[in-house]
Write a protein that holds these residues in place. Structure first.
Motif, PDB file in Angstrom:
ATOM      1  N   MET A   1       0.822  -1.213   0.000  1.00 13.74           N
ATOM      2  CA  MET A   1       0.000   0.000   0.000  1.00 13.74           C
ATOM      3  C   MET A   1       0.853   1.260   0.000  1.00 13.74           C
ATOM      4  O   MET A   1       0.509   2.272  -0.575  1.00 13.74           O
ATOM      5  N   SER A   2       2.025   1.214   0.648  1.00 13.06           N
ATOM      6  CA  SER A   2       2.838   2.417   0.785  1.00 13.06           C
ATOM      7  C   SER A   2       3.310   2.955  -0.551  1.00 13.06           C
ATOM      8  O   SER A   2       3.549   4.137  -0.701  1.00 13.06           O
ATOM      9  N   LYS A   3       3.456   2.078  -1.555  1.00 12.68           N
ATOM     10  CA  LYS A   3       3.923   2.527  -2.855  1.00 12.68           C
ATOM     11  C   LYS A   3       2.845   3.310  -3.589  1.00 12.68           C
ATOM     12  O   LYS A   3       3.146   4.152  -4.430  1.00 12.68           O
ATOM     13  N   THR A   4       1.591   2.999  -3.311  1.00 12.05           N
ATOM     14  CA  THR A   4       0.498   3.627  -4.042  1.00 12.05           C
ATOM     15  C   THR A   4      -0.212   4.699  -3.227  1.00 12.05           C
ATOM     16  O   THR A   4      -1.156   5.294  -3.701  1.00 12.05           O
ATOM     17  N   ILE A   5       0.249   4.941  -2.003  1.00  9.88           N
ATOM     18  CA  ILE A   5      -0.410   5.933  -1.156  1.00  9.88           C
ATOM     19  C   ILE A   5      -0.296   7.302  -1.802  1.00  9.88           C
ATOM     20  O   ILE A   5       0.773   7.680  -2.274  1.00  9.88           O
ATOM     21  N   ASN A   6      -1.421   8.019  -1.895  1.00  8.28           N
ATOM     22  CA  ASN A   6      -1.372   9.269  -2.644  1.00  8.28           C
ATOM     23  C   ASN A   6      -0.814  10.414  -1.822  1.00  8.28           C
ATOM     24  O   ASN A   6      -0.733  10.353  -0.600  1.00  8.28           O
ATOM     25  N   LYS A   7      -0.445  11.469  -2.519  1.00  6.71           N
ATOM     26  CA  LYS A   7       0.216  12.605  -1.888  1.00  6.71           C
ATOM     27  C   LYS A   7      -0.694  13.300  -0.884  1.00  6.71           C
ATOM     28  O   LYS A   7      -0.225  13.823   0.127  1.00  6.71           O
ATOM     29  N   ASN A   8      -2.001  13.327  -1.159  1.00  3.59           N
ATOM     30  CA  ASN A   8      -2.921  14.017  -0.254  1.00  3.59           C
ATOM     31  C   ASN A   8      -2.937  13.368   1.132  1.00  3.59           C
ATOM     32  O   ASN A   8      -3.048  14.056   2.147  1.00  3.59           O
ATOM     33  N   ILE A   9      -2.843  12.036   1.165  1.00  4.19           N
ATOM     34  CA  ILE A   9      -2.795  11.349   2.457  1.00  4.19           C
ATOM     35  C   ILE A   9      -1.521  11.718   3.196  1.00  4.19           C
ATOM     36  O   ILE A   9      -1.544  12.010   4.405  1.00  4.19           O
ATOM     37  N   GLN A  10      -0.412  11.720   2.489  1.00  2.00           N
ATOM     38  CA  GLN A  10       0.859  12.068   3.119  1.00  2.00           C
ATOM     39  C   GLN A  10       0.856  13.510   3.628  1.00  2.00           C
ATOM     40  O   GLN A  10       1.297  13.783   4.751  1.00  2.00           O
ATOM     41  N   ILE A  11       0.337  14.430   2.810  1.00  5.84           N
ATOM     42  CA  ILE A  11       0.264  15.830   3.227  1.00  5.84           C
ATOM     43  C   ILE A  11      -0.642  15.976   4.454  1.00  5.84           C
ATOM     44  O   ILE A  11      -0.332  16.717   5.392  1.00  5.84           O
ATOM     45  N   SER A  12      -1.755  15.247   4.457  1.00  7.92           N
ATOM     46  CA  SER A  12      -2.691  15.296   5.587  1.00  7.92           C
ATOM     47  C   SER A  12      -2.002  14.869   6.883  1.00  7.92           C
ATOM     48  O   SER A  12      -2.129  15.526   7.927  1.00  7.92           O
ATOM     49  N   LEU A  13      -1.261  13.767   6.827  1.00 14.48           N
ATOM     50  CA  LEU A  13      -0.574  13.275   8.013  1.00 14.48           C
ATOM     51  C   LEU A  13       0.542  14.224   8.453  1.00 14.48           C
ATOM     52  O   LEU A  13       0.806  14.376   9.652  1.00 14.48           O
ATOM     53  N   LEU A  14       1.185  14.881   7.498  1.00 11.92           N
ATOM     54  CA  LEU A  14       2.228  15.855   7.845  1.00 11.92           C
ATOM     55  C   LEU A  14       1.620  17.076   8.531  1.00 11.92           C
ATOM     56  O   LEU A  14       2.191  17.614   9.487  1.00 11.92           O
ATOM     57  N   LEU A  15       0.468  17.524   8.061  1.00 14.22           N
ATOM     58  CA  LEU A  15      -0.203  18.663   8.678  1.00 14.22           C
ATOM     59  C   LEU A  15      -0.591  18.349  10.121  1.00 14.22           C
ATOM     60  O   LEU A  15      -0.460  19.187  11.018  1.00 14.22           O
ATOM     61  N   ILE A  16      -1.078  17.123  10.346  1.00 11.94           N
ATOM     62  CA  ILE A  16      -1.441  16.706  11.705  1.00 11.94           C
ATOM     63  C   ILE A  16      -0.207  16.696  12.600  1.00 11.94           C
ATOM     64  O   ILE A  16      -0.251  17.108  13.764  1.00 11.94           O
ATOM     65  N   ALA A  17       0.925  16.243  12.048  1.00 17.99           N
ATOM     66  CA  ALA A  17       2.168  16.198  12.832  1.00 17.99           C
ATOM     67  C   ALA A  17       2.610  17.596  13.264  1.00 17.99           C
ATOM     68  O   ALA A  17       3.104  17.780  14.382  1.00 17.99           O
ATOM     69  N   THR A  18       2.426  18.589  12.392  1.00 17.81           N
ATOM     70  CA  THR A  18       2.841  19.954  12.753  1.00 17.81           C
ATOM     71  C   THR A  18       1.986  20.517  13.880  1.00 17.81           C
ATOM     72  O   THR A  18       2.419  21.419  14.606  1.00 17.81           O
ATOM     73  N   MET A  19       0.770  19.989  14.052  1.00 16.47           N
ATOM     74  CA  MET A  19      -0.093  20.459  15.134  1.00 16.47           C
ATOM     75  C   MET A  19       0.501  20.114  16.494  1.00 16.47           C
ATOM     76  O   MET A  19       0.286  20.827  17.484  1.00 16.47           O
ATOM     77  N   GLY A  20       1.242  19.013  16.558  1.00 18.47           N
ATOM     78  CA  GLY A  20       1.877  18.633  17.810  1.00 18.47           C
ATOM     79  C   GLY A  20       2.891  19.662  18.264  1.00 18.47           C
ATOM     80  O   GLY A  20       2.900  20.078  19.432  1.00 18.47           O
ATOM     81  N   VAL A  21       3.748  20.104  17.349  1.00 11.95           N
ATOM     82  CA  VAL A  21       4.762  21.108  17.716  1.00 11.95           C
ATOM     83  C   VAL A  21       4.102  22.474  17.905  1.00 11.95           C
ATOM     84  O   VAL A  21       4.531  23.270  18.745  1.00 11.95           O
ATOM     85  N   MET A  22       3.019  22.737  17.164  1.00 12.21           N
ATOM     86  CA  MET A  22       2.280  23.991  17.323  1.00 12.21           C
ATOM     87  C   MET A  22       1.737  24.134  18.743  1.00 12.21           C
ATOM     88  O   MET A  22       1.712  25.224  19.317  1.00 12.21           O
ATOM     89  N   SER A  23       1.321  23.021  19.322  1.00 13.58           N
ATOM     90  CA  SER A  23       0.661  23.062  20.626  1.00 13.58           C
ATOM     91  C   SER A  23       1.563  23.594  21.724  1.00 13.58           C
ATOM     92  O   SER A  23       1.090  24.229  22.667  1.00 13.58           O
ATOM     93  N   GLY A  24       2.871  23.359  21.615  1.00 17.52           N
ATOM     94  CA  GLY A  24       3.764  23.699  22.708  1.00 17.52           C
ATOM     95  C   GLY A  24       4.412  25.063  22.614  1.00 17.52           C
ATOM     96  O   GLY A  24       4.368  25.850  23.557  1.00 17.52           O
ATOM     97  N   ILE A  25       5.008  25.384  21.463  1.00 19.55           N
ATOM     98  CA  ILE A  25       5.914  26.531  21.416  1.00 19.55           C
ATOM     99  C   ILE A  25       5.281  27.813  20.902  1.00 19.55           C
ATOM    100  O   ILE A  25       5.893  28.873  21.000  1.00 19.55           O
TER     101      ILE A  25
END
Length: 382
Positions: A1-25
């Motif tokens: 599945m990882s080879k065919t995972i589309n860019k929108n899914i990856q971008i979505s997960l990256l945006l969620i990850a930035t929320m973690g660092v946003m919460s603190g600093i």
């Protein structure tokens, strides 16, 4: 599945990850101004610091519960609930004028981050195979570091206009929702195949590593500002410059994680991590000027860029699919308990040896850990 995972899914997960660092600093620069605004409240200097610590405590306590929720109700419902709570709790300081109400909003933010971290970590495990995870988490580590630079800079700029303006940044995730709703999908339910006790036995070393690594690494944001201001007589703006410089190296190193993982084992990467971390801390312990601190940023940035990505990747390689939610909650709890414990553990050492003495001692601990891992590898090899 990882080879065919589309860019929108990856971008979505990256945006969620930035929320973690946003919460603190994001609101760090507002803390002195909050103290001035609510100066009529007794012990406001101490209470204002709770703006940073309350979310960490709540995450540590609530994350295991959030993990159970994610396993029981799926990944997406807790994720979207977390985003809504993130916006409401995080932005409370922008539109509320009561200090204690804003503090309650920070507690809501902690619940939100616990839901976001557990659900998003589980989704990464569900969407990607092991090789795909390493590649994605390289990008994720870089995104988190760059997000940290953007949010701490934006927060500082907005705080100069008004103390409440940095809280408005927490409204930003509302813009993520259309992309997330159209891209992310609920993974299928997973079958229980392994013995529960065997699973826990495999994961406890990861949890303990996450805790102790964060105890060591979190001494930088909690102790370095006092070294810069009180000992080296720097300006408050210098703190941001030093941290941002380290984050640049963090981003560059995180981006190379997949290549490193192709050549080294998880334990070998930990060994490299603690070498760089130990060298960086030693440089700080000997610094007599602000300029000398910047020599440490490359080593510290490389160390921090590897430790989080490597721990998350090691964790996902061990946890079975049906336990990803609960186990992700335990991992998040381990990280944030480490954050909370760090200043408490190191305060007695500072009282005896001073801040630079602390950095020297922890430098020795880090290099000793690296040597121990090296010897462990040699023993197991033979």
């Amino acid at each position: 599945m990882s080879k065919t995972i589309n860019k929108n899914i990856q971008i979505s997960l990256l945006l969620i990850a930035t929320m973690g660092v946003m919460s603190g600093i994001t609101v760090v620069s507002s803390l002195p101004l909050i103290s001035q605004t609510f100066s009529h409240i007794p012990d406001i200097e101490f209470l204002s610091k709770l703006m940073l610590t309350i979310p960490s405590i709540i995450i540590a306590l609530f994350a295991p519960i959030a993990g159970i929720i994610v396993d029981k109700f799926g990944r997406l419902k807790p994720l979207y609930t977390g985003i809504i709570l993130f916006v409401l709790g995080g932005s409370s300081g922008f539109y509320l004028h009561d200090f204690y109400a804003i503090l309650a909003g920070r507690a809501v933010l902690g619940i939100a981050v616990a839901l976001l971290m557990t659900s998003s970590t589980a989704l990464i495990g569900d969407y990607f195979n092991e090789k795909g995870r390493h590649k994605f988490m390289s990008t994720q580590g870089m995104a988190v570091a760059l997000g940290g630079i953007v949010f701490i800079t934006a927060g500082g700029f907005l705080a100069q206009l008004h103390w409440s303006y940095p809280f408005a940044i927490y409204i930003l995730p509302l813009l993520f929702l259309p992309l997330l709703a159209s891209s992310l999908y609920e993974p299928k339910k997973h079958i229980h195949l392994e013995n529960e006790l065997e699973i826990e036995a495999k994961l406890w070393p990861v949890y303990m590593t996450a805790y102790f690594a964060m105890v060591l690494f979190y001494m930088l944001p909690t102790q370095l500002p006092y070294l810069i201001i009180d000992t080296l007589h720097g300006e408050p703006s210098t703190i941001g410059f030093v941290i941002a410089t380290a984050m640049v190296f963090n981003a560059i190193t995180s981006r190379q994680y997949a290549k490193l993982k192709g050549r080294f084992t998880y334990i070998e990467i930990y060994m490299i991590t603690f070498i760089f971390f130990g060298i960086g801390l030693f440089i700080i312990s000997q610094a007599s000027s602000i300029a000398q601190l910047f020599y440490s940023t490359a080593f510290l940035g490389i160390g921090f860029g590897l430790i989080l990505v490597n721990t998350n990747a090691w964790f996902l390689s061990k946890v079975p699919a049906h336990k990803r939610g609960k186990a992700s909650g335990m991992l998040a709890s381990s990280f944030f308990l480490g954050q909370f414990s760090s200043p408490l553990i190191f305060e007695p050492i500072i009282k005896i040896y001073g801040i630079q003495g602390l950095f020297l001692i922890v430098s020795g601990i880090a290099l000793t850990i690296s040597l121990s891992l090296f010897l462990r590898g040699k023993i197991f090899k033979y």
